[in-house]
Design a protein around this motif. Sequence first.
Motif: not given
Length: 171
Positions: A81-85, A120-129, A131-134
């Motif tokens: 099972t993989i849960i992607f939040l 860390f805050l930059r990472y969170v703000l840019g996560f969807r753009r 890191h999510a594709p990876t």
Amino acid sequence: MRRVAIVGAGGAGKTVLANHLGARLGLPVTHLDDLRYDAAWDVVPEPEFVAAQRAVVTRDRWIIDGNSTASMPIRFAAADTIIFLDLPPLVCLWGIALRRLRYRGGRHSDGVHDRITLAFLRYVLGFRRRHAPTVRAHIAAHGEHAELFEVTSRRQVNQLITGLDSGGRDV
């Protein structure tokens, strides 16, 4: 659900969900931060980090929460099972703010690691753009056999928990 990988941006609720599911399903929970950092918050050498994950995933039952993209193949290949939040950045930032109010920073016994930096805050703000594709690519390449729950709101996370608590599996 016997081997569960939980991924998502900082503040998405990975640790809270992992702890809840671990208690609900009777599965041991491993927080990747516990494997990635030593007691002084220094990064452990990469071979040691990878070996620790490999040791966890060889077990029959586990939940692992965390985001190391370089080692996602290890977790996803072994997970059932993989849960992607995949929550919006502002929701994650709110989660980070609430965590800071609750824990006042530092490392806590329930798996919460509260260290806020500009990076860390930059990472969170840019996560969807950024890191999510990876994450999705790793799921496609290494987790195609696993049941995937991709949730995009706190409401869907709560529905997932409620569904599991009532014996269902649908989000």
